[in-house]
Design a protein around this motif. Sequence first.
Motif, mmCIF file in Angstrom:
data_model
loop_
_atom_site.group_PDB
_atom_site.id
_atom_site.type_symbol
_atom_site.label_atom_id
_atom_site.label_comp_id
_atom_site.label_asym_id
_atom_site.label_seq_id
_atom_site.Cartn_x
_atom_site.Cartn_y
_atom_site.Cartn_z
ATOM 1 N N GLN A 129 -51.209 2.375 22.521
ATOM 2 C CA GLN A 129 -52.319 3.302 22.282
ATOM 3 C C GLN A 129 -52.293 3.825 20.844
ATOM 4 O O GLN A 129 -53.322 3.890 20.171
ATOM 5 N N LEU A 130 -51.098 4.151 20.368
ATOM 6 C CA LEU A 130 -50.963 4.713 19.033
ATOM 7 C C LEU A 130 -51.350 3.718 17.942
ATOM 8 O O LEU A 130 -52.020 4.083 16.964
ATOM 9 N N LEU A 131 -50.942 2.456 18.106
ATOM 10 C CA LEU A 131 -51.090 1.480 17.038
ATOM 11 C C LEU A 131 -52.321 0.586 17.176
ATOM 12 O O LEU A 131 -52.594 -0.237 16.297
ATOM 13 N N GLY A 132 -53.070 0.776 18.252
ATOM 14 C CA GLY A 132 -54.281 -0.007 18.451
ATOM 15 C C GLY A 132 -55.249 0.036 17.276
ATOM 16 O O GLY A 132 -55.790 -1.005 16.878
ATOM 17 N N PRO A 133 -55.492 1.207 16.683
ATOM 18 C CA PRO A 133 -56.425 1.250 15.552
ATOM 19 C C PRO A 133 -56.002 0.373 14.373
ATOM 20 O O PRO A 133 -56.841 0.010 13.547
ATOM 21 N N ARG A 134 -54.736 0.037 14.297
ATOM 22 C CA ARG A 134 -54.260 -0.846 13.220
ATOM 23 C C ARG A 134 -54.235 -2.312 13.644
ATOM 24 O O ARG A 134 -53.812 -3.173 12.874
ATOM 25 N N GLY A 135 -54.678 -2.589 14.859
ATOM 26 C CA GLY A 135 -54.661 -3.967 15.336
ATOM 27 C C GLY A 135 -53.283 -4.477 15.673
ATOM 28 O O GLY A 135 -53.082 -5.684 15.855
ATOM 29 N N ILE A 136 -52.310 -3.583 15.766
ATOM 30 C CA ILE A 136 -50.942 -3.978 16.138
ATOM 31 C C ILE A 136 -50.842 -3.960 17.656
ATOM 32 O O ILE A 136 -51.102 -2.935 18.292
ATOM 33 N N THR A 137 -50.502 -5.092 18.249
ATOM 34 C CA THR A 137 -50.336 -5.147 19.697
ATOM 35 C C THR A 137 -48.890 -4.835 20.059
ATOM 36 O O THR A 137 -47.961 -5.172 19.320
ATOM 37 N N VAL A 138 -48.721 -4.183 21.204
ATOM 38 C CA VAL A 138 -47.384 -3.822 21.694
ATOM 39 C C VAL A 138 -47.326 -4.202 23.171
ATOM 40 O O VAL A 138 -48.118 -3.700 23.975
ATOM 41 N N ASN A 139 -46.422 -5.088 23.520
ATOM 42 C CA ASN A 139 -46.314 -5.564 24.893
ATOM 43 C C ASN A 139 -44.860 -5.691 25.317
ATOM 44 O O ASN A 139 -43.959 -5.751 24.474
ATOM 45 N N SER A 140 -44.653 -5.732 26.624
ATOM 46 C CA SER A 140 -43.321 -5.950 27.191
ATOM 47 C C SER A 140 -43.289 -7.270 27.940
ATOM 48 O O SER A 140 -44.297 -7.700 28.508
ATOM 49 N N VAL A 141 -42.117 -7.888 27.970
ATOM 50 C CA VAL A 141 -41.880 -9.084 28.770
ATOM 51 C C VAL A 141 -40.693 -8.815 29.678
ATOM 52 O O VAL A 141 -39.660 -8.315 29.234
ATOM 53 N N ARG A 142 -40.872 -9.162 30.954
ATOM 54 C CA ARG A 142 -39.777 -9.025 31.918
ATOM 55 C C ARG A 142 -39.212 -10.412 32.232
ATOM 56 O O ARG A 142 -39.803 -11.162 33.000
ATOM 57 N N PRO A 143 -38.093 -10.800 31.644
ATOM 58 C CA PRO A 143 -37.477 -12.078 32.016
ATOM 59 C C PRO A 143 -36.720 -11.942 33.328
ATOM 60 O O PRO A 143 -36.278 -10.849 33.687
#
Length: 206
Positions: A129-143
């Motif tokens: 939510q914070l970095l969305g305006p900069r087009g930076i995506t933030v995601n998690s992966v569960r291996p």
Amino acid sequence: VESIQSAGGRAFAVQAELGWPTAADELYRNLAPQLTTLHGKVELDILVNNAGVMDTAPLGRISNQDFKDVYAVNAKAPVFITQRLLPHIPDGGRILNISSPLTRIAQPNQLVHAMSKGALEQLTLHLAQLLGPRGITVNSVRPGFTDNGGPVFKNPETVKVLEALNAFGRVGRPADVADVVTFLASEEARWVTGSILDATGGTLLG
């Protein structure tokens, strides 16, 4: 590093003790000069918070130090590493946090680990939510159960048990998880953020 270089890429290793309060600064001090040498500037397009530690203590034997040690690496370090490196991540960059299926599967003897990875998933959500305006995506992966060459995967009986927990009837291979991370780090995943992608091969679906 050797495998990347042998494939024609450029790579270097840096090291920091993530349990220490100075870990983020130490990592940056080792990283910045190497990036400057390679690229002429300190810029990081992709950050993957991948380091993690496990605990195996049941509730009755969890100590304050156990709790502190696990959280220091699994939850605290990603916050301060991201904070330290964020000024050097350009607009449109990628941040990926490696979580755990234990945030959705009960395993009481790994309680602190599960809690710390739950905190990491919250970091993912709020940074997205914070970095969305900069087009930076933030995601998690569960291996899931992934054969990393460790001793547990050299025991045929243990592997058989793990395979039975999986929808595909096998344990994961490193590429099964790496390809998911690669996708989320790519331009094709530009519209995916704040997500928690399950890469367990359907472990314990029902």
